[in-house]
Structure formats: C-alpha cells, structure tokens
Design an enzyme around this catalytic site. Structure first.
Site, short mmCIF file in Angstrom:
data_model
loop_
_atom_site.label_atom_id
_atom_site.label_comp_id
_atom_site.label_asym_id
_atom_site.label_seq_id
_atom_site.Cartn_x
_atom_site.Cartn_y
_atom_site.Cartn_z
N ARG A 45 0.87 -1.18 0.00
CA ARG A 45 0.00 0.00 0.00
C ARG A 45 0.91 1.22 0.00
O ARG A 45 2.12 1.13 0.09
CB ARG A 45 -1.02 -0.02 1.15
CG ARG A 45 -0.65 -0.66 2.44
CD ARG A 45 0.44 0.01 3.20
NE ARG A 45 0.23 1.43 3.35
CZ ARG A 45 1.19 2.30 3.61
NH1 ARG A 45 2.45 1.89 3.75
NH2 ARG A 45 0.95 3.58 3.73
N GLY A 46 0.26 2.41 -0.10
CA GLY A 46 1.03 3.64 -0.27
C GLY A 46 1.13 3.93 -1.75
O GLY A 46 1.49 3.05 -2.55
N GLN A 192 -1.82 2.24 9.99
CA GLN A 192 -0.54 2.32 9.27
C GLN A 192 0.52 3.05 10.08
O GLN A 192 1.72 2.77 9.96
CB GLN A 192 -0.73 3.04 7.93
CG GLN A 192 -1.51 2.28 6.89
CD GLN A 192 -2.98 2.64 6.91
OE1 GLN A 192 -3.55 2.99 7.95
NE2 GLN A 192 -3.63 2.54 5.76
N ASP A 233 -2.05 10.86 -2.00
CA ASP A 233 -2.49 9.85 -2.99
C ASP A 233 -2.87 10.47 -4.32
O ASP A 233 -2.79 9.84 -5.36
CB ASP A 233 -3.66 9.03 -2.43
CG ASP A 233 -3.15 8.04 -1.42
OD1 ASP A 233 -2.92 8.43 -0.26
OD2 ASP A 233 -2.91 6.87 -1.80
O1 MRU Z 1 -4.46 3.21 2.32
P1 MRU Z 1 -2.97 3.41 2.17
O2 MRU Z 1 -2.18 2.83 3.30
O3 MRU Z 1 -2.48 2.98 0.82
O4 MRU Z 1 -2.81 4.99 2.25
C1 MRU Z 1 -1.51 5.52 2.17
C2 MRU Z 1 -1.48 6.99 2.32
O5 MRU Z 1 -2.48 7.64 2.49
C3 MRU Z 1 -0.15 7.63 2.13
O6 MRU Z 1 -0.03 8.78 2.92
C4 MRU Z 1 0.02 8.02 0.65
O7 MRU Z 1 -0.26 6.95 -0.17
C5 MRU Z 1 1.40 8.50 0.36
S1 MRU Z 1 2.60 7.22 0.48
C6 MRU Z 1 4.11 7.87 0.10
#
Ligand code: MRU
Length: 347
Positions: A45-46, A192, A233
């Site tokens: 994820r991320g 997270q 995102d």
């Molecule tokens: O749901 P996730 O864990 O994928 O969300 C991740 C985030 O919101 C992060 O802050 C974003 O993707 C930036 S990661 C460098």
C-alpha cells in the site's frame, strides 16, 4: 532500509504489510492476478508503492501471456490492475506508462516486448527511490531543527520503493544533521502509523513516539511540533490533496496552531486533469477493517459503519507541496503545472 517490493526470478516479492509489525513475512506474487490481490488487500500500500507494484504486475502478466492473443490479454492485465484501488493516481500513472511502452513495441518479437516491459517496471522502481531522495533533499531545509515532526499514516520506505516521501524528508533532515524526532499518528482504522511508521523508523533508529489520532491537537498546541509532513495519494490542479483519512483534520489543527503543514509527493501524484479535490474518487474500504483489529471485534455485530479510506485537504491549509522537481506554494494553479513544464533553456 526495508525492501518493500522486489522483482525476482520467482516473481514479485513484497513484505506483507498486513502482518507487520508482529510478523515479518514476504509474499511472492507469481501472477498478475496475485499482484492485483496484494494491492487490494493492502499487502502492499502507499501511492508510489502501488504504482511500482502495478508496473511489475503488468510485466509479470505479459511474461505469462500467450503470444497469439497478446493485445487482448494485455488489456485484461491492465484493467484488472487498474480496478484494485481508485484513489492513488500513481496506480494509473504507472499502468499508463506501461501501456505507452507496449503500444510502441506491440509489433516487435514477443521476447523483446517481454524484456522491455520487465526493464521498464524495474526502471520505475529505481526511479522511485531516486525521486524520494530528491524530495528529501528539497524538503529537509524546511524542517525546523530541534523540534518534532508530526506525520500521519505511513509515507515511508514501506509506501514507496524505498526511502519514503514524508519520511524521506525526515531521513534527509537527519542526514543533514538536524536533531529531530517523529510523532506518528496511529492512523485509525488500519493503523498504518502504529504498525508501519513506528516499525520502519525504529528499524532505522530514528526516534519515534506513537500518539493516537485524537491527541494531535493537544500536541500541535503544545509548541513541540515544528511541522507536519504527510504524503499524498492524488493532488488536484488547485493544490487540494487527497491523503489518508484524518489528514484534513490534522491540517486544520496545524493551521489553527500556526504549524506549517507540508505534503511530500512525487509529481506522478499530481492529477492536473482535475480542477479541484472534489473530483478525486475516494475509496470506501470494508467495514470489517474498522469493526475489528487483527480479527478481534471492537464494535457490536452489525454496527453501521462508514469507512472512507481518504479525505481531501483543501489547498488553503497546505503550506507547500514538496516534489522531486521543486517545492510548490500557493497559488497552486500556477506552481503545480510549472513543475511539469521543461526548464526555459531546454525549450
Ligand atoms: O491506504 P494506504 O495505506 O495505501 O494509504 C496511504 C497513504 O495515504 C499515504 O499517505 C500516501 O499513499 C502517500 S505514500 C508515500
């Protein structure tokens, strides 16, 4: 630093982010469908890491696709991966890059196409690490020395091919000799912050303190926090930022308390086709991610739940957006497109 994702002879290997920090386990995806599943279930994820995984998924799919129906199989591979998570635009950016390469090669011999797509996916991986280091170098001077950086979710090595965006800024500030520590919001409901940010910073001996999301206002008011740094995102043309749910509240609290609020993201997170954040699709995650923690219920059975995974922070709360191409400030309608235009002397 932890290896988030790797291309190997056996397949695409990822550290399982659903099991950290209790279990450090790697999963090997041998098909593009397994890569898609890993993205959906948040094994990986991320935003940037999702993009790298999708590119590797496309390459893996083409390695196993039949030569006779390659065009249609390629479409299926791309649409399967694109249907995994809707908010992080890096997913669509990476698939788009693989599609453009495929289109330029589709009449070439199959082995050449396969080799080129595998190479491209590995390039996206390598470029991501370099991009994060550049974001870190540009962001480090903005971090006040001797203070605490507050972050939300995980925008670290685990959310990218390595080094991280928000946590890349932290790493670069420390490498530059700044005496800082990190407060990590636990980041309900998927945790997270507690599970991933704390773990990865501890692995690198970076001082980190876990706080509940609801404590952020208290600490922002205390004078201890020098700045907030988060990832993104998707960023609309006007500078509105979609990021992990809870980011918006944090940005408002930062403004109220006069604390700078920085967003660190690669330019592949910009979506200049959207004039404002209201048009960013917000993923709704399953209720069970909220009503149970590691399988243990924390709400009565049948509880009605809303679980949007992201919120949109209006641009007026964003002090600056730190990218690998420069630091953008308001008005974002002009500063963000300028990051993507070639420098004057190369025109
Ligand atoms: O749901 P996730 O864990 O994928 O969300 C991740 C985030 O919101 C992060 O802050 C974003 O993707 C930036 S990661 C460098």
């Amino acid at each position: 630093m932890v290896e988030t994702i790797q291309w190997t002879e056996q397949g695409v290997v990822m550290i399982d982010q659903t099991r950290l920090p209790c279990v450090k386990e790697f999963v090997t995806c041998r098909t593009y469908q397994q890569v898609a599943d890993a993205i959906t279930t948040m094994v990986i994820r991320g935003a940037p890491a999702i993009g790298v995984a999708a590119a590797m998924g496309v390459a893996l799919g083409v390695l196993h696709a039949s030569e006779s129906a390659l065009d249609s199989e390629f479409e299926t591979i791309c649409s399967t991966l694109a249907a995994t998570r809707p908010t992080a635009v890096n997913l669509f950016w990476a698939i788009g890059r693989m599609k453009r390469l495929y289109a330029s090669l589709r009449l070439r011999p199959i082995d050449e196409i396969r080799a080129a797509l595998v190479h491209e996916a590995q390039q996206i991986y390598l470029e991501d690490i370099a991009i994060n280091r550049a974001i870190g170098a540009l962001g480090a001077p903005l971090v006040p020395d001797g203070k605490t950086v507050l972050t939300h979710c995980n925008a670290g090595a685990l959310a990218t091919a390595g080094y991280g965006t928000a946590l890349g800024v932290v790493r670069a500030a420390i490498e530059a000799g700044k005496q800082i520590d990190v407060f990590a919001d636990e980041t309900r409901p998927f945790l997270q912050g507690a599970r991933l940010t704390v773990w990865e910073l501890q692995e690198d001996n970076i001082p980190v303190t876990l706080i509940a999301d609801s404590m952020a206002g208290h600490f922002l008011h205390s004078g201890r926090i020098g700045c907030v740094v988060v990832g993104a995102d998707r960023i609309a043309r006007n500078g509105d930022v979609a990021n992990k749910i809870g980011t918006y509240g944090l940005a408002v609290l930062a403004r109220e308390n006069g604390v700078p609020f920085y967003v660190a993201a690669p330019v592949s997170t910009l979506d200049l086709t959207l004039d404002s954040g209201g048009r960013i699709p917000i993923e709704q995650r399953p209720a069970r991610e909220f009503t149970a923690i590691f399988g243990a219920p924390v709400a009565p059975p049948g509880t009605a739940v809303e679980n949007p995974a992201f919120d949109v922070t209006p641009a007026r709360y964003v002090t600056a957006i730190i990218t690998e191409k420069g630091v953008a400030r308001a008005p974002y309608e002009t500063s963000l497109p300028a990051l993507l235009s070639p420098p004057e002397d190369s025109k």
